[in-house]
Design a protein around this motif. Structure first.
Motif, short mmCIF file in Angstrom:
data_model
loop_
_atom_site.label_atom_id
_atom_site.label_comp_id
_atom_site.label_asym_id
_atom_site.label_seq_id
_atom_site.Cartn_x
_atom_site.Cartn_y
_atom_site.Cartn_z
N GLU A 160 -81.56 47.50 4.16
CA GLU A 160 -80.49 48.41 4.56
C GLU A 160 -80.80 49.06 5.90
O GLU A 160 -79.91 49.21 6.75
CB GLU A 160 -80.30 49.48 3.48
CG GLU A 160 -79.98 48.93 2.10
CD GLU A 160 -79.99 50.03 1.06
OE1 GLU A 160 -79.80 51.21 1.42
OE2 GLU A 160 -80.21 49.73 -0.14
N GLN A 165 -80.23 46.52 8.73
CA GLN A 165 -78.81 46.31 9.02
C GLN A 165 -78.23 47.49 9.78
O GLN A 165 -77.43 47.32 10.71
CB GLN A 165 -78.05 46.10 7.70
CG GLN A 165 -78.38 44.79 7.02
CD GLN A 165 -77.70 44.65 5.66
OE1 GLN A 165 -77.12 45.60 5.13
NE2 GLN A 165 -77.76 43.45 5.09
N TYR A 166 -78.64 48.70 9.42
CA TYR A 166 -78.16 49.90 10.12
C TYR A 166 -78.59 49.89 11.58
O TYR A 166 -77.79 50.16 12.49
CB TYR A 166 -78.67 51.15 9.42
CG TYR A 166 -78.56 52.40 10.24
CD1 TYR A 166 -77.33 53.05 10.41
CD2 TYR A 166 -79.69 52.94 10.87
CE1 TYR A 166 -77.24 54.20 11.18
CE2 TYR A 166 -79.59 54.10 11.64
CZ TYR A 166 -78.37 54.71 11.79
OH TYR A 166 -78.27 55.85 12.57
N VAL A 168 -79.47 47.30 13.49
CA VAL A 168 -78.87 46.20 14.26
C VAL A 168 -77.39 46.45 14.51
O VAL A 168 -76.88 46.26 15.63
CB VAL A 168 -79.09 44.86 13.53
CG1 VAL A 168 -78.31 43.74 14.22
CG2 VAL A 168 -80.57 44.51 13.48
N GLU A 169 -76.67 46.90 13.47
CA GLU A 169 -75.23 47.12 13.61
C GLU A 169 -74.91 48.24 14.59
O GLU A 169 -73.85 48.24 15.22
CB GLU A 169 -74.63 47.43 12.24
CG GLU A 169 -74.61 46.24 11.30
CD GLU A 169 -74.14 46.62 9.91
OE1 GLU A 169 -73.84 47.81 9.70
OE2 GLU A 169 -74.05 45.72 9.06
N ASN A 170 -75.83 49.19 14.75
CA ASN A 170 -75.61 50.29 15.68
C ASN A 170 -76.32 50.07 17.02
O ASN A 170 -76.46 51.01 17.81
CB ASN A 170 -76.09 51.60 15.05
CG ASN A 170 -75.20 52.06 13.92
OD1 ASN A 170 -74.19 52.74 14.13
ND2 ASN A 170 -75.55 51.68 12.69
N ASN A 171 -76.77 48.82 17.24
CA ASN A 171 -77.41 48.44 18.51
C ASN A 171 -78.61 49.32 18.85
O ASN A 171 -78.89 49.59 20.03
CB ASN A 171 -76.39 48.49 19.66
CG ASN A 171 -75.26 47.49 19.48
OD1 ASN A 171 -75.50 46.36 19.03
ND2 ASN A 171 -74.05 47.90 19.80
N PRO A 214 -81.78 42.09 17.04
CA PRO A 214 -82.15 41.34 15.83
C PRO A 214 -83.52 40.67 15.98
O PRO A 214 -83.85 40.17 17.06
CB PRO A 214 -81.03 40.30 15.69
CG PRO A 214 -79.87 40.90 16.43
CD PRO A 214 -80.48 41.67 17.57
#
Length: 227
Positions: A143, A146-147, A149-152, A156
């Protein structure tokens, strides 16, 4: 009656009289019986020996303990041993055990050394702390990854298993803002004070709901006016 010839150790049985044949038969039976009796005797003797060994194995520890006690008593009476120092030794009872040496990592095994990371910097660790503090709950490394990476916040991780690589990297970072709970029912990251009364208070405040008059309902006292 025709003569019957058979070779038995070079003896012609046709020349054996009936009495000799009976005697030979009886001798054979006695030999077989004697062999059977000797086999039974061997088995009985073997069984006795096995029982004796089993008995000896049971009493040997007791014999050694008694010998140790007698030796200590003899040394005390003869003056070879000081009774004041008896407590520091194994004692007459022999119940105390020598202190075990602390065991370190086995030779050839890798020991992970925590160190600073060029990717998971102090700033990134702070972002993770804020993410966990939002709901005051434990979060799996998946989790958290993912947080980020999704918020740059981070790029990755390369490879076929980036989430696993991130989990390993996070576990090796030298930091004191996050703490991993390795309990089998959790196995996730939280804040160092998770489990304390302060953590319970913060979590309760964040789980309250707003009332009809713009108030926040909480179990920790009266209603509070919120904007």
């Amino acid at each position: 009656m025709d003569k019957l010839y058979s070779s038995t150790n070079g003896v012609d049985t046709a020349t054996i009289t009936p009495d000799q044949l009976n005697s030979l038969t009886e001798s054979t039976e006695q030999f077989t019986k004697s062999f059977a009796d000797s086999t039974s005797a061997i088995k009985e003797e073997l069984e006795l020996i096995n029982k004796a060994i089993a008995t000896w194995e049971k009493i040997v520890p007791q014999l050694y303990l008694k010998r140790k006690r007698l030796l200590i008593c003899d040394e005390l009476l003869s003056g070879k041993r000081n009774i004041e120092n008896l407590s520091s030794s194994n004692g007459i009872g022999g119940d105390s055990q020598p202190e075990r040496k602390k065991r370190g990592p086995a030779k050839g095994t890798k020991v992970f050394v925590r160190r600073k990371s060029e990717i998971l910097t102090d700033e990134v660790i702070g972002k993770i702390r804020d993410f966990i503090a939002q709901d005051e709950n434990y979060h799996k490394s998946k989790e958290i990854y993912q947080y980020l990476v999704e918020n740059n916040i981070i790029q990755p991780f390369p490879g076929d298993t980036p989430e696993r690589a991130f989990a390993i990297a996070l576990s090796r970072v030298d930091q004191d803002q996050l703490q991993y709970n390795n309990h089998y029912s959790i196995l996730a990251w939280g804040l160092p004070d998770f489990g304390t009364s302060e953590h319970a208070r913060r979590k309760a405040l964040k789980s309250t709901v707003r009332g009809d008059r713009g108030t926040r309902v909480s179990s920790y006292g009266p209603e509070e006016r919120v904007g």
